[in-house]
Write an enzyme that holds these catalytic residues in place. Structure first.
Site, PDB file in Angstrom:
ATOM      1  N   ASN A  85       7.016 -13.483  -0.998  1.00  0.00           N
ATOM      2  CA  ASN A  85       7.565 -12.142  -0.831  1.00  0.00           C
ATOM      3  C   ASN A  85       6.530 -11.144  -0.313  1.00  0.00           C
ATOM      4  O   ASN A  85       6.870 -10.008   0.010  1.00  0.00           O
ATOM      5  CB  ASN A  85       8.144 -11.638  -2.161  1.00  0.00           C
ATOM      6  CG  ASN A  85       7.116 -11.620  -3.269  1.00  0.00           C
ATOM      7  OD1 ASN A  85       6.282 -12.511  -3.376  1.00  0.00           O
ATOM      8  ND2 ASN A  85       7.144 -10.608  -4.099  1.00  0.00           N
ATOM      9  N   THR A 124       5.728  -3.520  -5.647  1.00  0.00           N
ATOM     10  CA  THR A 124       6.220  -4.626  -6.464  1.00  0.00           C
ATOM     11  C   THR A 124       7.735  -4.671  -6.479  1.00  0.00           C
ATOM     12  O   THR A 124       8.393  -3.638  -6.361  1.00  0.00           O
ATOM     13  CB  THR A 124       5.682  -4.512  -7.912  1.00  0.00           C
ATOM     14  OG1 THR A 124       6.226  -5.572  -8.703  1.00  0.00           O
ATOM     15  CG2 THR A 124       6.066  -3.176  -8.536  1.00  0.00           C
ATOM     16  N   GLY A 125       8.251  -5.860  -6.607  1.00  0.00           N
ATOM     17  CA  GLY A 125       9.690  -6.027  -6.766  1.00  0.00           C
ATOM     18  C   GLY A 125      10.119  -5.890  -8.208  1.00  0.00           C
ATOM     19  O   GLY A 125      11.305  -6.004  -8.522  1.00  0.00           O
ATOM     20  N   LYS A 181       8.170  -3.700   1.786  1.00  0.00           N
ATOM     21  CA  LYS A 181       6.711  -3.681   1.653  1.00  0.00           C
ATOM     22  C   LYS A 181       6.058  -3.543   3.025  1.00  0.00           C
ATOM     23  O   LYS A 181       5.119  -2.757   3.207  1.00  0.00           O
ATOM     24  CB  LYS A 181       6.229  -4.977   0.973  1.00  0.00           C
ATOM     25  CG  LYS A 181       6.601  -5.105  -0.498  1.00  0.00           C
ATOM     26  CD  LYS A 181       6.017  -6.373  -1.087  1.00  0.00           C
ATOM     27  CE  LYS A 181       6.332  -6.500  -2.577  1.00  0.00           C
ATOM     28  NZ  LYS A 181       5.697  -7.684  -3.185  1.00  0.00           N
ATOM     29  N   ASP A 205       0.365  -6.428  -4.212  1.00  0.00           N
ATOM     30  CA  ASP A 205       1.438  -6.918  -5.053  1.00  0.00           C
ATOM     31  C   ASP A 205       0.984  -6.811  -6.508  1.00  0.00           C
ATOM     32  O   ASP A 205      -0.202  -6.635  -6.792  1.00  0.00           O
ATOM     33  CB  ASP A 205       1.744  -8.374  -4.674  1.00  0.00           C
ATOM     34  CG  ASP A 205       2.831  -8.984  -5.533  1.00  0.00           C
ATOM     35  OD1 ASP A 205       3.828  -8.290  -5.796  1.00  0.00           O
ATOM     36  OD2 ASP A 205       2.676 -10.136  -5.936  1.00  0.00           O
ATOM     37  N   LYS A 206       1.923  -6.900  -7.444  1.00  0.00           N
ATOM     38  CA  LYS A 206       1.574  -6.810  -8.864  1.00  0.00           C
ATOM     39  C   LYS A 206       1.514  -8.194  -9.514  1.00  0.00           C
ATOM     40  O   LYS A 206       0.462  -8.664  -9.917  1.00  0.00           O
ATOM     41  CB  LYS A 206       2.577  -5.934  -9.621  1.00  0.00           C
ATOM     42  CG  LYS A 206       2.263  -5.813 -11.114  1.00  0.00           C
ATOM     43  CD  LYS A 206       3.372  -5.122 -11.866  1.00  0.00           C
ATOM     44  CE  LYS A 206       4.597  -6.010 -12.016  1.00  0.00           C
ATOM     45  NZ  LYS A 206       4.357  -7.151 -12.937  1.00  0.00           N
ATOM     46  N   ARG A 242       2.386  -2.773 -24.218  1.00  0.00           N
ATOM     47  CA  ARG A 242       3.812  -2.527 -24.057  1.00  0.00           C
ATOM     48  C   ARG A 242       4.455  -2.554 -25.446  1.00  0.00           C
ATOM     49  O   ARG A 242       4.339  -3.535 -26.166  1.00  0.00           O
ATOM     50  CB  ARG A 242       4.424  -3.594 -23.152  1.00  0.00           C
ATOM     51  CG  ARG A 242       3.700  -3.712 -21.845  1.00  0.00           C
ATOM     52  CD  ARG A 242       4.109  -4.917 -21.054  1.00  0.00           C
ATOM     53  NE  ARG A 242       5.499  -4.837 -20.633  1.00  0.00           N
ATOM     54  CZ  ARG A 242       5.985  -5.470 -19.569  1.00  0.00           C
ATOM     55  NH1 ARG A 242       5.176  -6.216 -18.842  1.00  0.00           N
ATOM     56  NH2 ARG A 242       7.243  -5.362 -19.247  1.00  0.00           N
TER      57      ARG A 242
END
EC number: 7.6.2.1
Length: 1088
Positions: A740, A639-640, A717, A362-363, A559
């Site tokens: 999740n 990742t979501g 996932k 996951d992130k 970013r």
């Protein structure tokens, strides 16, 4: 309606099912069924030469120890879940969550975890709004809004009216679609449509809302989160599965030996034995040589069964338990900040940690902290801020913001020249931060004097507004028509004339405000590639300079956003505003008209500069990923989160670099388009999870160095993990911190939960847990590799010593008329595997190591033998059999040849059965002890004590059992009276033992010497490097600065913005979004 209550069952057993289910799991081990079969055979007196208790007692011990361990693991899991199940919740009366049923009306308070799917009825916020955090569902920590129906929001906090609420909800059946809900509420002769915006799902956390009431729609396993969680699976390691296969092979080998000896018995009985039958004390004489061979076959099956001893499985469980404690006790995997040690929650998977080929991570919360910080900026061609690659020294003094009483004390900035420019009144710098304080959708709340709390749509936007706040431009409050900012101590209220909202196509946001002196200004921030196209031609030089700065920022993994402004005349604005109103009131193509209106005003802007935000990674993430990559472990991020964020993190942690030829991004919406992109770009997306493209997806993705899948649901996932398991037959590991991630954790061979603030549900479903991603490096490269290495050495030695021990009976059969007579006395057979040869091999399985922990991490290539299954496989097993066969041959025939027609020192014949048995047994104990000494790579005091102690215990027990005293007490059980003293007092016997030992071990020593010289293993090469004082490759690794592929990430949610809701006057803090779970899922694939 759904299930009876909200109880969630994730344990494997209960009181009624424990015994049958656990026995079923234990009998999935072929060897256990094999031992049960042998026990039945031993109950038949005609064929058993060994007592039945010699099998049933060890078998019961094995079953009991394994059952107790499994019950303990499950009890720990249940106890860890009880606090969540037992949370008190108000339903008009206090009740535990586990007792909640569909139809109950629930009261939630701020920061409360939602443990069932609820229909929102009313809240403390205007218009029935409430704010939720969905990190447990989609990995995003930005707040989302839900709104109750107007008709139910009128119920407010009135307990009496809520208790009388008798609405009926008719809705879709339980399903796993997190972004979709369809239903109808029937109440007071009316029907009201329900969608996802009216529902609070299990896993959400209520934020910035004092209270709300909801009616339970789905509870327990019917909730959408649990529908995504998958089933608890019984996990077994590849070594367990291999041992099942080997047990069948060994049984086949045993049957072959039994057949050979049975045929020999039939021939011997027919030719020789028939002459002696009248002398045998049988109740019933066996006249048929064929039937005698049949009985002998089963007798030898019993005698030779120790090729797979029951103690093997007890030893394996003890070793795994020991390895688990080593992980639990590892202080280098303890996180003092969270007071959280590493924890092994499943003790049967440790060696599989040394065979991982794919990691699915996951992130949010796992790789990143999801904390955005304002790191650098470019204003009017000048850069401010320190590089993220320059470590801040303890003596470095951050900017002093004490002049600002409303500054966020957590914010730190190390470039003092920026604050000096502000204090000197630099107009461009002031305009820069004025833009940051005005152009956003943040809501502010001043709970106490001087205490501002921002409710942000995304962490990026919060970082920018917080930076402006600390530098003296403090966003104070907003109404639908105004924005109030405190600029350098002076309160200024701007008229909010328009919000030009963000969407995926625009990739920018603008606000139009009127200053107190009547000047109208447009402020815009967005992706530089979009914004630069809309600048006034006079900005060419500044744009070039800012572009260079953006390249630098992006090279550091930051970013970036570009900022611009535009002065508007009142006439120009009024003329444009009419166009905007016409677009807003249009019926057809409203969005197109709005986009055209926005384009009209957002041109010829003046460039202000750019911002650079750091999405902080978890500590040590980059180094961990680099080391795991060197170990040939492929890491996939699932990742979501949105595409831009996923790519940014890929660059930040160096999973994506400019050394890669090209990054392929696929975002097609149909299977045909995906197939075309696959052929054209050699890339694929998660739409492949729906069927006919899954083979192509796996083939292409597994050829890539890096795979990042974005916008994937929890169930997707798990599907990605299952695809790799199915098509690649690889050992997989999944790591995550939220609910999740549960389905992914359960699907992988190894599931790891990060015990973060939002990660307890992932921990509860995991096999291992710790506090930070960086501990994964030590778990795999040290504990995992050692566990695999030790288990393989243990199994190789164990099979070797038992074949050497057992096959002596096979050779002896040819010299005893195939009568199923044993070479050793019964007590030696009973004690060999549980006393004489158990502790040394157990010590090797627990403590042995080829290189120390630091070298295990420095030389990551040492991990590859586990991935290739080199240390214990079918070939290694056959080598062990051959080794044991050779040793058994030497153990039998050297003493047999030496004692043939030989007299002792006293002139008496020493070739009797009992002397021969003692000599062979003593030779066996010494040979296997010398062999384990040769196999041991890492000596400890425990190893030495166990090896020497086992030999000493053997002789102590031998002389005791052969003594006169014990013979007097138990004459029927200890017939070898005086034999040990008589045999071992002969020098010739000791010379035979010495010769047997030398002949047994010399070929092994020779082979190891030649192998290390001619075909050295990776470990041998590492030892050579250490001797030559060479440093590992990793020591020369350095950070790679990217000099191209600038990434401009828009610092907002990836869906439609919420400007319209703000200007509507509903006091919305932040709005919800809907996303396409499947069709928008993507993968960034890099060809190796």
């Amino acid at each position: 309606m759904g299930c009876v209550n909200n109880r969630i069952k994730t344990s494997k057993y209960n009181i009624l099912t424990f015994l049958p289910v656990n026995l079923f799991e234990q009998f999935q081990r072929v060897a256990n069924a094999y031992f049960l079969f042998l026990l039945i055979l031993q109950l038949i007196p005609e064929i058993s030469s060994l007592s039945w208790f010699t099998t049933i007692v060890p078998l019961m011990v094995v079953f009991t120890i394994t059952a107790v361990k499994d019950a303990t693991d499950d009890c720990v899991s249940i106890c860890s879940k009880l606090p969540l199940q037992s949370l008190q919740q108000s339903i008009l009366q206090n009740e535990k969550w586990m007792n909640v049923k569909p139809g109950d009306v629930i009261k939630l308070e701020n920061n409360t975890f939602v443990a069932a799917d609820l229909l929102l009825l009313s809240s403390s916020e205007p218009h029935g709004l409430c704010y939720i955090e969905t990190a447990e569902l989609d990995g995003e920590t930005n707040l989302k809004v839900r709104q109750a129906l107007p008709v139910t929001s009128e119920l407010g906090p009135d307990i009496r009216r809520l208790a009388e609420f008798d609405g009926v909800v008719v809705c879709e059946p339980p399903n796993n679609k997190l972004d979709k809900f369809t239903g109808v509420l029937f109440w007071k002769d009316n029907r009201y449509s329900l969608n996802n915006e009216k529902v609070l799902l299990r896993g959400c956390v209520l934020r910035n809302t004092d209270w709300c009431f909801g009616m339970v729609i789905f509870a327990g396993p019917d909730t959408k989160l649990m529908q995504n969680s998958g089933r608890t699976k019984f996990k077994r390691t590849s070594i367990d599965r291999l041992m099942n296969t080997l047990a069948l092979w060994i049984f086949g080998f045993l049957v072959c030996m039994g057949i050979i000896l049975a045929i020999g018995n039939s021939i011997w009985e027919h030719q020789v034995g028939a002459h002696f039958r009248i002398y045998l004390f049988w109740n019933e004489v066996v006249n048929s040589s064929v039937f005698s061979g049949f009985l002998t076959f089963w007798s030898y099956i019993i005698i030779l069964n120790s090729v797979v001893p029951i103690s093997l499985y007890v030893s394996v469980e003890v070793i795994r338990l020991g390895h688990s404690y080593f992980i639990n006790w590892d202080r280098k995997m303890y996180c003092p900040q969270k007071d959280t040690p590493a924890e092994v929650r499943t003790t049967t998977l440790n060696e599989e940690l040394g065979q991982i080929e794919y990691i699915f991570s996951d992130k949010t919360g796992t790789i990143t902290q999801n904390i955005m910080t304002f790191n650098k900026c470019s204003i009017n061609g000048k850069t401010y801020g320190k590089s993220v690659f320059i470590n801040v020294l303890p003596k470095t003094v951050p900017v002093d913001f004490s002049f600002n009483p409303l500054a966020d004390r957590k914010f730190q900035f190390y470039d003092h020249s920026l604050i000096e420019s502000i204090k000197l009144g630099d107009a461009m710098v002031h305009e820069f931060f004025r833009l940051l304080s005005l152009c956003h959708t943040v809501m502010s709340e001043e709970k106490n004097a001087g205490e501002l709390i921002y409710q942000v749509q995304s962490p990026d936007e919060g970082a920018l507004v917080t930076a402006a706040r600390n530098f003296g431009f403090i966003f104070k409050s907003r109404t639908p028509e105004t924005i109030t900012v405190e600029e350098m101590g002076k309160l200024v209220t701007y008229q909010l004339l328009a919000i030009l909202d963000f969407n995926n196509i625009r990739k920018r946001m603008s606000v139009i405000v009127q200053t107190p002196d009547g000047q109208i200004k447009l402020y815009c921030k967005g992706a530089d590639t979009i914004l630069f196209e809309r600048l006034h031609p006079s900005n060419e030089e500044l744009m070039s300079l800012t572009s260079d700065h953006l390249e630098e920022f992006a090279g550091e993994g930051l970013r970036t956003l570009a900022l611009a402004y535009k002065n508007l005349t009142e006439e120009h604005f009024k003329e444009w505003f009419k166009i905007l109103q016409e677009a807003n009131t249009s019926v057809d193509s409203r969005n197109d008209y709005l986009a055209a209106a926005y384009e009209e005003i957002e041109k010829d802007m003046m460039l202000l500069g750019a911002t650079a935000i750091e999405d902080k990674l978890q500590e040590g993430v980059t180094e961990t990923i680099a080391s795991l990559s060197l170990a040939n472990i492929k890491i996939w991020v699932l990742t979501g989160d949105k595409q831009e964020t996923a790519m940014n993190i890929g660059y930040s942690c160096h999973m994506l670099t400019d050394t890669m030829n090209e990054i392929f991004i696929v975002a097609s919406h149909t299977g045909m388009e995906v197939r075309e992109e696959l052929r054209e770009y050699f890339a694929l997306q998660a739409l492949a999870l729906e069927g006919d493209l899954e083979n192509e997806f796996v083939e292409v993705a597994c050829m890539c160095k890096t795979v990042i899948c974005c916008r994937v649901t929890p169930l997707q996932k798990a599907q990605v993990v299952e695809l790799v398991k199915k098509h690649r037959k690889a050992v997989t590991l999944a790591i995550g911190d939220g609910a999740n991630d549960i389905s992914m954790i359960k699907s992988a061979h190894i599931g790891i939960g990060i015990s973060g603030e939002e990660g307890m549900q992932a921990v509860l479903a995991s096999d291992y847990s710790f506090a930070q991603f960086r501990y994964l490096k030590r778990l795999l490269l040290v504990h995992g590799r050692w566990s695999y290495f030790r288990m393989c050495k243990f199994l190789c030695y164990f099979f070797y010593k038992n074949f050497a021990f057992t096959l002596v009976h096979f050779w002896f059969g040819f010299f005893c008329g195939f009568s199923a007579q044993t070479v050793y006395d019964q007590w030696f057979i009973t004690l060999f595997n549980i006393v004489y040869a158990s502790l040394p091999v157990l010590a090797m399985g627990l403590f042995d190591q080829d290189v120390n922990e630091q070298n295990s991490m420095d030389y990551a290539k040492l991990y590859e033998p586990g991935q290739l299954n080199l240390l214990f496989n079918k070939r290694k097993f056959f080598i062990c059999i051959a080794h044991g066969l050779y040793t058994s041959f030497a153990l039998f025939f050297i003493p047999y040849g030496a004692f043939y027609n030989t007299a002792g020192e006293d002139g008496k014949h020493i070739a009797d059965y009992q002397s021969f048995a003692v000599t062979v047994a003593t030779s066996l104990v010494i040979v296997v002890s010398v062999q384990i000494a040769l196999d041991t790579s890492y000596w400890t005091a425990i190893n030495r004590f166990f090896i020497l102690g086992s030999i000493a215990v053997y002789f102590a027990i031998l002389f005791t059992m052969h003594s006169d005293g014990i013979f007097v007490i138990f004459p029927n059980h200890f017939p070898f009276v005086g034999n040990a003293r008589n045999s071992l007092s002969q020098i010739s016997v000791w010379l035979v033992i010495l010769l047997t030992t030398v002949v047994s071990v010399m070929p092994v020593i020779t082979f190891q010497f030649l192998k290390e010289d001619l075909n050295p293993t990776l470990t041998d090469q590492v030892w050579l490097n250490l001797i030559m004082k060479q440093k590992p490759l990793q020591n020369y690794m350095r950070r790679v600065y990217r000099t191209n592929s600038r990434r401009s990430a828009y610092a907002f949610s990836h869906q439609e913005g919420f400007g319209e809701l703000i200007t509507s006057g509903k006091n919305i803090h932040i709005s919800q979004y809907n996303y396409f779970i499947l069709l928008k899922s993507g993968a960034f694939l890099k060809n190796c």
